[in-house]
Design an enzyme around this catalytic site. Structure first.
Site, PDB file in Angstrom:
ATOM      1  N   PHE A 166      30.305  23.408 -56.197  1.00 29.29           N
ATOM      2  CA  PHE A 166      28.781  22.828 -56.706  1.00 29.29           C
ATOM      3  C   PHE A 166      28.815  23.287 -58.002  1.00 29.29           C
ATOM      4  CE2 PHE A 166      27.720  27.085 -55.452  1.00 29.29           C
ATOM      5  CZ  PHE A 166      26.881  27.609 -56.699  1.00 29.29           C
ATOM      6  N   LYS A 190      36.614  14.555 -53.339  1.00 27.65           N
ATOM      7  CA  LYS A 190      35.463  14.861 -52.391  1.00 27.65           C
ATOM      8  C   LYS A 190      34.798  16.021 -53.237  1.00 27.65           C
ATOM      9  CE  LYS A 190      34.066  17.702 -49.832  1.00 27.65           C
ATOM     10  NZ  LYS A 190      32.800  18.349 -50.133  1.00 27.65           N
ATOM     11  N   GLU A 193      28.892  18.428 -51.750  1.00 26.06           N
ATOM     12  CA  GLU A 193      27.915  17.641 -51.105  1.00 26.06           C
ATOM     13  C   GLU A 193      26.518  18.280 -51.785  1.00 26.06           C
ATOM     14  OE1 GLU A 193      29.640  19.834 -49.675  1.00 26.06           O
ATOM     15  OE2 GLU A 193      28.963  20.962 -47.797  1.00 26.06           O
ATOM     16  N   SER A 243      35.526  28.513 -52.972  1.00 23.47           N
ATOM     17  CA  SER A 243      35.404  29.824 -52.364  1.00 23.47           C
ATOM     18  C   SER A 243      36.824  30.527 -51.906  1.00 23.47           C
ATOM     19  CB  SER A 243      34.169  30.263 -51.547  1.00 23.47           C
ATOM     20  OG  SER A 243      34.443  29.413 -50.475  1.00 23.47           O
ATOM     21  N   CYS A 298      32.691  30.800 -61.930  1.00 20.40           N
ATOM     22  CA  CYS A 298      33.998  31.392 -61.466  1.00 20.40           C
ATOM     23  C   CYS A 298      34.466  32.405 -62.493  1.00 20.40           C
ATOM     24  CB  CYS A 298      34.876  30.711 -60.798  1.00 20.40           C
ATOM     25  SG  CYS A 298      35.821  29.862 -62.209  1.00 20.40           S
ATOM     26  N   GLU A 396      31.908  38.867 -53.774  1.00 21.56           N
ATOM     27  CA  GLU A 396      31.726  37.935 -54.855  1.00 21.56           C
ATOM     28  C   GLU A 396      30.052  37.481 -54.721  1.00 21.56           C
ATOM     29  OE1 GLU A 396      32.969  33.865 -55.037  1.00 21.56           O
ATOM     30  OE2 GLU A 396      33.185  33.925 -57.332  1.00 21.56           O
TER      31      GLU A 396
HETATM   32  P1  NAD Z   1      32.644  26.401 -51.252  1.00 22.70           P
HETATM   33  O1  NAD Z   1      34.004  26.968 -50.870  1.00 22.70           O
HETATM   34  O2  NAD Z   1      31.675  26.709 -50.399  1.00 22.70           O
HETATM   35  O3  NAD Z   1      32.977  24.786 -51.490  1.00 22.70           O
HETATM   36  C1  NAD Z   1      34.006  24.173 -52.210  1.00 22.70           C
HETATM   37  C2  NAD Z   1      34.299  22.714 -51.515  1.00 22.70           C
HETATM   38  O4  NAD Z   1      34.841  22.645 -50.345  1.00 22.70           O
HETATM   39  C3  NAD Z   1      32.975  21.709 -51.316  1.00 22.70           C
HETATM   40  O5  NAD Z   1      33.460  20.429 -51.753  1.00 22.70           O
HETATM   41  C4  NAD Z   1      32.862  21.789 -49.919  1.00 22.70           C
HETATM   42  O6  NAD Z   1      32.103  20.558 -49.289  1.00 22.70           O
HETATM   43  C5  NAD Z   1      34.214  22.179 -49.240  1.00 22.70           C
HETATM   44  N1  NAD Z   1      33.864  23.146 -48.167  1.00 22.70           N
HETATM   45  C6  NAD Z   1      33.170  24.231 -47.841  1.00 22.70           C
HETATM   46  N2  NAD Z   1      33.361  24.822 -46.553  1.00 22.70           N
HETATM   47  C7  NAD Z   1      34.447  24.064 -46.097  1.00 22.70           C
HETATM   48  C8  NAD Z   1      35.407  24.310 -44.964  1.00 22.70           C
HETATM   49  N3  NAD Z   1      35.010  25.245 -44.110  1.00 22.70           N
HETATM   50  N4  NAD Z   1      36.264  23.615 -44.858  1.00 22.70           N
HETATM   51  C9  NAD Z   1      36.404  22.505 -45.699  1.00 22.70           C
HETATM   52  N5  NAD Z   1      35.930  22.630 -46.869  1.00 22.70           N
HETATM   53  C10 NAD Z   1      34.816  23.077 -47.262  1.00 22.70           C
HETATM   54  O7  NAD Z   1      32.461  26.668 -52.486  1.00 22.70           O
HETATM   55  P2  NAD Z   1      31.100  26.379 -53.504  1.00 22.70           P
HETATM   56  O8  NAD Z   1      30.011  27.314 -52.772  1.00 22.70           O
HETATM   57  O9  NAD Z   1      30.887  24.963 -53.854  1.00 22.70           O
HETATM   58  O10 NAD Z   1      31.494  26.994 -54.859  1.00 22.70           O
HETATM   59  C11 NAD Z   1      31.394  28.389 -55.409  1.00 22.70           C
HETATM   60  C12 NAD Z   1      32.869  29.025 -55.389  1.00 22.70           C
HETATM   61  O11 NAD Z   1      33.757  28.455 -56.000  1.00 22.70           O
HETATM   62  C13 NAD Z   1      32.659  30.452 -55.787  1.00 22.70           C
HETATM   63  O12 NAD Z   1      33.418  31.311 -54.631  1.00 22.70           O
HETATM   64  C14 NAD Z   1      33.528  30.458 -57.148  1.00 22.70           C
HETATM   65  O13 NAD Z   1      33.972  31.674 -57.360  1.00 22.70           O
HETATM   66  C15 NAD Z   1      34.379  29.351 -56.825  1.00 22.70           C
HETATM   67  N6  NAD Z   1      35.063  28.617 -57.937  1.00 22.70           N
HETATM   68  C16 NAD Z   1      36.143  29.106 -58.420  1.00 22.70           C
HETATM   69  C17 NAD Z   1      36.634  28.503 -59.748  1.00 22.70           C
HETATM   70  C18 NAD Z   1      38.063  28.614 -60.045  1.00 22.70           C
HETATM   71  O14 NAD Z   1      38.511  28.071 -60.732  1.00 22.70           O
HETATM   72  N7  NAD Z   1      38.889  29.871 -59.476  1.00 22.70           N
HETATM   73  C19 NAD Z   1      35.919  27.699 -60.149  1.00 22.70           C
HETATM   74  C20 NAD Z   1      34.676  27.152 -59.931  1.00 22.70           C
HETATM   75  C21 NAD Z   1      34.248  27.820 -58.682  1.00 22.70           C
END
Ligand code: NAD
Length: 511
Positions: A166, A190, A193, A243, A298, A396
């Site tokens: 997000f 994808k 959402e 994450s 991140c 985090e």
């Molecule tokens: P998230 O892991 O909740 O979601 C990321 C994506 O995965 C979304 O599209 C979501 O719909 C999908 N998703 C969520 N849960 C899922 C599951 N159980 N199974 C399959 N798909 C699933 O992350 P977020 O809250 O959208 O973003 C924040 C996180 O992203 C933080 O931990 C941040 O550090 C990390 N991030 C990392 C980087 C990097 O480059 N390392 C960059 C940006 C964000």
């Protein structure tokens, strides 16, 4: 002219009277086969501004079949034409920069200037992909053996998927799809959402740039869409950013299904401040990198490691700056820090301040006093005397909470950083070049800043953390992105005089 976003917005959900955002498949808006939807909020007001449709497995199958068909033509499209489309896309994103940024700000909550920065950093990846004819040049060895030439070419993989978080709804998709498409793959995005709007603007701009329908597709939704992408036999590679728990599970599941995977996870980025650092510069950097985008980056700094007697003046300099941060809606004039993404996330982040005090840390600035009547606002907070055993250190937080850990020596600071399970970014602030070089040599983190608090590499290098911040072998975008989205083919070729041909059962020797 009808645009994907306009089309999506023109469909209203009769139950709630809010716009319904659809998928984007084969160059047009595509409704779900099922009924599941999610709310899209404006985090600054708390209002539901739209609903987004959630894909069922059948919708993902349709997107993959479309992308597979488009791949046949697209991989045969000349490099010069692919580059031309990237140049067009570059110009279109530049023209639409503010429109994209406003959508980011409305759905994610970040300030407009921060959103403009996100678009600029995403655009860099399109600029890199404009050089695709050069980037795909292989190697050629003439006379590898007598009359034999050997050369390597790089070919696209087929249908590839990107699953994005997000916090960067435009930049992270651009990290992935610019190179993936330029290399000749077809792509399924994808998006998160929580922030589906920017992806549809990108789809529209790609179409205007001349990209054939079916090369770029979007499936909106949740885990059901992701799971189907991970197991689908026609999806050849998966790029993920999100994450750590989800990144690890995506890596394990998709590799089990035989796919190439790069899964970038969460972070806990430390900023090491040596006693000789310039105090004002270090404080400015800690505040900018700790609270920018409300800490939802991140690469945000979440821990300041203060070495020796710089701790007290540094904390005072940070405190002074934090109390001046203007918290407000992303699009409001003068706002420096916006709200958090959801109410639940706001409560979760605020909860770390409760646990920090009960575990013995001290609160220097308490953001819980900034609430706002509506929206998901939490003010910036500063914690002192944080210890590695505390929850606020171990997790985090992904919010506007900066922790200070006090240590006596460089070695102690280094051990703290290297013992941390995450290894995304880190920074050292010092005026001693030798100390900085030693840190760069010693530290077990993928991206290092020397007096640079957010060392996100430029697009002609690659982005990736170490340890629990990345699962997979290749970093994202830049040269490693090209490697990820292509596979090598090595050709050995000879044109001998057929009259010299004979049977020889020995293993071919090259001398
Ligand atoms: P998230 O892991 O909740 O979601 C990321 C994506 O995965 C979304 O599209 C979501 O719909 C999908 N998703 C969520 N849960 C899922 C599951 N159980 N199974 C399959 N798909 C699933 O992350 P977020 O809250 O959208 O973003 C924040 C996180 O992203 C933080 O931990 C941040 O550090 C990390 N991030 C990392 C980087 C990097 O480059 N390392 C960059 C940006 C964000």
């Amino acid at each position: 002219m009808s645009t994907p976003l306009a089309e999506a917005a023109s469909v209203t959900n009769t139950a709630t009277n809010t716009p319904l955002i659809h998928h984007w498949i084969a160059g047009q808006s595509y409704p779900s086969s099922g009924q599941r939807t999610g709310n899209v909020h404006n985090p600054a007001t708390g209002e539901v501004t739209a609903r987004v449709t959630f894909a069922e497995a059948a919708d993902v199958d349709h997107a993959v079949a479309t992308a597979k068909t488009a791949f046949r033509e697209w991989r045969a499209t000349p490099l010069s034409r692919r580059a031309e489309i990237m140049f067009q896309l570059r110009a279109l994103i530049e023209t639409n920069r503010r429109r994209i940024a406003e959508t980011l700000s409305l759905e994610n909550g970040k300030t407009l200037s921060d959103a403009m920065g996100e678009v600029a950093r995403g655009l860099e990846n399109v600029e890199f992909a404009c050089g695709i004819p050069h980037l795909l040049k292989g190697g050629y060895s003439e006379q590898s053996s007598r009359g034999v030439d050997v050369y390597q070419i790089r070919q696209p993989l087929g249908v590839v998927a990107g699953i994005t978080p997000f916090n960067f709804p435009a930049m992270v998709p651009l990290w992935m799809m610019a190179n993936a498409i330029a290399c000749g793959n077809t792509f399924i995005l994808k998006p998160s959402e929580k922030v589906p709007g920017a992806s549809l603007i990108l789809a529209e701009l790609l179409q205007q740039a001349g990209l054939p329908d079916g090369v770029f597709n979007i499936v909106q939704g949740d885990r059901i869409a992701v799971d189907r992408l991970l197991e689908h036999p026609d999806v050849k590679a998966v790029s993920f950013v999100g994450s750590t728990a989800v990144a690890k599970s995506i890596y394990e599941t998709a590799t089990r299904h035989g796919k190439r995977v790069q899964a970038l996870g969460g972070a806990k980025n430390h900023m090491l401040v040596l006693p000789d650092a310039d105090l004002s510069m270090a404080a400015d950097a800690a505040v900018s990198a700790g609270y920018g985008a409300a800490g939802e980056r991140c690469m945000a700094i979440s821990v300041v490691v203060a070495v020796g007697d710089i701790a007290d003046p540094l904390i005072e300099a940070i405190r002074e700056r934090v109390t001046k941060i203007k918290v407000g809606a992303g699009l409001a004039e003068g706002s420096e820090m916006g709200p958090l993404i959801t109410r639940e996330h706001r409560e979760r982040v605020a909860g770390y301040l409760d646990s920090a005090t009960s575990e013995g840390a001290s609160i220097v600035v308490d953001g819980r006093t900034t609430k706002g009547d509506t929206g998901f606002f939490l003010g910036p907070s500063l914690l002192d005397r944080v210890q590695p055993r505390m929850r606020c250190y171990q997790d985090e937080i992904f919010g506007p909470v900066l922790s200070v850990v006090r240590v006596e020596t460089y070695d102690e600071a280094l051990k703290l950083i290297n013992d941390n399970p995450y290894g995304n970014g880190t920074a050292i602030f010092t005026q001693n070049g030798g100390a900085a070089r030693q840190f760069q040599f010693d530290v077990e983190v993928g991206m290092v800043g020397v007096n640079v608090p957010i060392p996100v590499p430029v697009s002609y290098y690659s982005f990736g953390g170490w340890k629990s911040s990345l699962f997979g072998d290749l970093h994202m975008y830049g040269p490693e992105g090209i490697q990820f989205y292509t596979r090598a083919k090595v050709v050995s070729s000879r044109w001998p005089d057929p009259s010299h041909s004979k049977v020889d059962l020995g293993f071919p020797q090259v001398r």
